[in-house]
Design a protein around this motif. Structure first.
Motif, PDB file in Angstrom:
ATOM      1  N   GLU A 222      -3.547   2.440  20.509  1.00 51.78           N
ATOM      2  CA  GLU A 222      -4.506   3.285  21.438  1.00 51.78           C
ATOM      3  C   GLU A 222      -5.545   2.752  21.861  1.00 51.78           C
ATOM      4  OE1 GLU A 222      -5.029   5.135  24.165  1.00 51.78           O
ATOM      5  OE2 GLU A 222      -3.538   6.426  23.322  1.00 51.78           O
TER       6      GLU A 222
ATOM      7  N   LEU B   1      -9.926   7.219  21.816  1.00 54.07           N
ATOM      8  CA  LEU B   1      -9.848   7.780  20.447  1.00 54.07           C
ATOM      9  C   LEU B   1     -11.376   8.183  20.059  1.00 54.07           C
ATOM     10  CD1 LEU B   1      -7.974   4.868  18.669  1.00 54.07           C
ATOM     11  CD2 LEU B   1      -7.256   7.171  19.148  1.00 54.07           C
TER      12      LEU B   1
ATOM     13  N   ARG C  48     -12.149  11.344  21.687  1.00 52.90           N
ATOM     14  CA  ARG C  48     -11.519  12.641  21.067  1.00 52.90           C
ATOM     15  C   ARG C  48     -11.864  12.887  19.650  1.00 52.90           C
ATOM     16  NH1 ARG C  48     -10.584  12.272  25.591  1.00 52.90           N
ATOM     17  NH2 ARG C  48      -9.099  12.784  27.095  1.00 52.90           N
ATOM     18  N   GLY C  49     -12.885  12.133  19.200  1.00 55.11           N
ATOM     19  CA  GLY C  49     -13.570  12.451  17.870  1.00 55.11           C
ATOM     20  C   GLY C  49     -12.556  11.580  16.812  1.00 55.11           C
ATOM     21  N   GLN C  50     -11.783  10.590  17.078  1.00 58.01           N
ATOM     22  CA  GLN C  50     -10.691  10.113  16.001  1.00 58.01           C
ATOM     23  C   GLN C  50     -11.335   8.751  15.570  1.00 58.01           C
ATOM     24  OE1 GLN C  50      -6.645  10.032  17.430  1.00 58.01           O
ATOM     25  NE2 GLN C  50      -6.841  11.816  18.779  1.00 58.01           N
ATOM     26  N   MET C  51     -12.345   8.920  14.685  1.00 54.81           N
ATOM     27  CA  MET C  51     -13.216   7.888  14.410  1.00 54.81           C
ATOM     28  C   MET C  51     -12.393   6.879  13.517  1.00 54.81           C
ATOM     29  SD  MET C  51     -15.728   9.300  16.016  1.00 54.81           S
ATOM     30  CE  MET C  51     -17.103   8.264  15.658  1.00 54.81           C
ATOM     31  N   GLU C  52     -11.676   7.297  12.712  1.00 59.19           N
ATOM     32  CA  GLU C  52     -10.923   6.453  11.757  1.00 59.19           C
ATOM     33  C   GLU C  52      -9.920   5.586  12.341  1.00 59.19           C
ATOM     34  OE1 GLU C  52      -9.850   4.370   8.434  1.00 59.19           O
ATOM     35  OE2 GLU C  52     -11.770   5.470   8.862  1.00 59.19           O
ATOM     36  N   GLN C  53      -9.304   6.268  13.332  1.00 61.57           N
ATOM     37  CA  GLN C  53      -8.282   5.504  14.279  1.00 61.57           C
ATOM     38  C   GLN C  53      -9.128   4.410  14.834  1.00 61.57           C
ATOM     39  OE1 GLN C  53      -8.514   8.708  13.688  1.00 61.57           O
ATOM     40  NE2 GLN C  53      -6.396   9.726  13.960  1.00 61.57           N
ATOM     41  N   ALA C  54      -9.986   4.788  15.665  1.00 66.85           N
ATOM     42  CA  ALA C  54     -10.666   3.732  16.257  1.00 66.85           C
ATOM     43  C   ALA C  54     -11.346   2.720  15.727  1.00 66.85           C
ATOM     44  CB  ALA C  54     -11.819   4.549  17.018  1.00 66.85           C
TER      45      ALA C  54
ATOM     46  N   GLU D  25     -20.406   5.452  18.851  1.00 65.38           N
ATOM     47  CA  GLU D  25     -20.666   7.076  18.736  1.00 65.38           C
ATOM     48  C   GLU D  25     -22.158   7.490  19.009  1.00 65.38           C
ATOM     49  OE1 GLU D  25     -19.955  10.996  18.214  1.00 65.38           O
ATOM     50  OE2 GLU D  25     -18.728   9.301  18.635  1.00 65.38           O
TER      51      GLU D  25
END
Length: 481
Positions: free
Chosen positions: A205, A210, A213-219, A240
């Motif tokens: 993705e 990411l 959408r606040g998906q920090m660990e995935q990013a 961020e």
């Protein structure tokens, strides 16, 4: 955002060292994503040869032939407008996989079409996929590539479009002996499957999506796969921080997210640049040659078969010069290259119009036509797609790209629909002079309003853009970078 923070953010991003393995990973992702561009080119180019045999099998009149060509563009408008609404909530990767599936369905409908109505439906479905991909691919590419690779990665989209057109022309020649137009369309199933399988098994993705959408660990994991764990974690923190600054500025300016947000004061300059470049790219006449090359060459006295063969030369030079652009765009300032391209298009269109008015030989007309294609392919062709992936703020990037792409397809539709009518009314040479006049306007507009984006992060690009439209610049030095 202060001048110091703007310059600091850009500097920090540009200082990131990408190891060789990471670069290879980025380019592997980029090639899979740019397969959407390949199908964009293939499905817009293949009809030029297939139509010669479809019109006989289905007994199509001139109007019906025109609709078979242009209805794809109507579908593309809808696909481009709708893709942003899909790509923002579900992500770039899932949207891209869905586009591959739509390509596959449209190709199957075309291959098994039993008549004119079913063929029209097939072309509309293919158009939806083409339009959606033309908006999604630049956004996706722009978000997976760091600043130092972004220009070349985004140019890959235009390269794959021209490869798709070139392959379509070669497929037309290969199947012309058997008059197998269904086989011409069927070749499109292979890249459609590449998109689906690649999206499901290879692509990550977009880290930009990411983070939004606040998906920090995935990013962080996506970044880590390119630059390592430590640098990946630092990049997430920096991105961020930039997003927090953007959110603060957006709140201060009461910005809207979504379609209404495109008309906010902060986004409006990017929107005006995006849609203007989208329109002039098409009203500069490029797709009249891509779609009608055999028809144009017939007017010089060539037979139909020789006209198809000559069109391959146009496809070859389009591809070669796009490869040149892929090398140049990472080394030359975007504005300078865009201005050079548009000036060359202006001159060659003027000479091309003269060649038809004066009745030059088909060989001389082809040479000038090839020079025009080269002028487009080295600059305006790829750089439009590069710029719409760079000039919009992150929160409006997918929607802004969709809007610009929809205008591009609308302009494409208008030009392709009226081209032959205008030629019949005022003459072929005079029509090319009209395109030249549009290029003259574009040359002025680029010089006045288009910012430099090479090797720059969004804050510096935006400061340059805002100042060109008379809004207070956040970094006075941005325009000189």
């Amino acid at each position: 955002m202060s001048e110091a923070s703007t310059a600091g953010s850009a500097s920090a991003a540009n200082q990131v060292q990408i190891p060789t393995k990471g670069r290879r990973t980025i380019w592997a992702w980029a090639f899979v994503i740019a397969t959407g561009g390949f199908l964009f080119g293939f499905d817009t180019g293949v009809i030029s040869g297939a139509l010669l045999f479809i019109k006989t099998d289905f007994h199509l009149n001139s109007f019906e032939q025109g609709t078979v060509v242009s209805v794809l563009l109507l579908g593309a408008m809808a696909g481009a407008l709708g893709s942003g609404r899909i790509a923002d909530p579900i992500g770039r990767r899932k949207t891209f996989a869905l586009e591959g599936l739509v390509f596959l369905v449209g190709t199957a409908l075309a291959v098994f079409a039993t008549g004119y109505p079913m063929l029209l439906v097939a072309r509309v479905v293919l158009g939806l996929a083409v339009g959606a991909a033309s908006a999604t691919v630049p956004t996706y590419l722009g978000e997976i590539a760091p600043a130092q690779l972004r220009g070349r990665v985004l140019t890959l989209n235009q390269l794959m479009i021209t490869i798709g057109i070139m392959v379509a022309y070669l497929i037309n020649v290969a199947f012309s002996g058997s008059e197998n137009w269904r086989g011409m369309f069927a070749v499109g199933t292979v890249p459609a499957l590449v998109i689906i399988v690649g999206a499901l098994l290879l692509l990550p993705e977009s880290p930009g999506w990411l983070l939004a959408r606040g998906q920090m660990e995935q990013a962080r994991r996506v970044y880590a796969g390119v630059v390592g764990d430590h640098v990946g974690a630092r990049l997430v923190q920096e991105r961020e921080h930039q997003r927090e600054q953007e959110r603060a500025r957006n709140a201060a300016e009461d910005q809207q997210v979504g379609w209404r947000g495109l008309f906010s004061a902060a986004v409006r300059p990017a929107l005006l640049v995006g849609i203007t470049l989208a329109a002039v790219q098409q009203f500069g006449g490029i797709n009249t040659i891509i779609y009608y090359a055999p028809t144009i060459m017939e007017k010089t006295g060539l037979t139909a078969s020789n006209s198809i063969f000559y069109s391959v030369a146009i496809g070859i030079i389009n591809l070669v010069m796009t490869i040149v652009a892929l090398w140049v765009v990472g080394r030359v300032a975007r504005r300078r290259l865009l201005l050079f391209s548009m000036a060359a298009m202006l001159v060659t269109l003027g000479v091309l119009g003269l060649s038809f008015v004066a009745g030059w030989s088909s060989e001389l007309s082809l040479v000038v036509m090839v020079l025009y294609i080269a002028s487009f392919a080295v600059g305006m062709g790829p750089l439009f797609w590069v710029l719409i992936g760079e000039i919009f703020p992150p929160y409006a990037r997918a929607t802004g790209s969709s809007a610009a792409t929809a205008v591009n397809w609308t302009s494409n539709f208008v030009v392709s629909l009226v081209f032959l009518t205008v030629v019949n009314a005022i003459g072929l040479g005079q029509t090319f002079w009209v395109f030249a006049a549009i290029c003259a306007f574009a040359l002025w507009f680029i010089g006045r309003y288009v910012p430099e984006t090479k090797d720059r992060e969004f804050p510096a690009i935006d400061a340059d853009l805002q100042s060109r439209f008379g809004r207070p610049a956040e970094a006075d030095q941005a325009r000189s970078v």
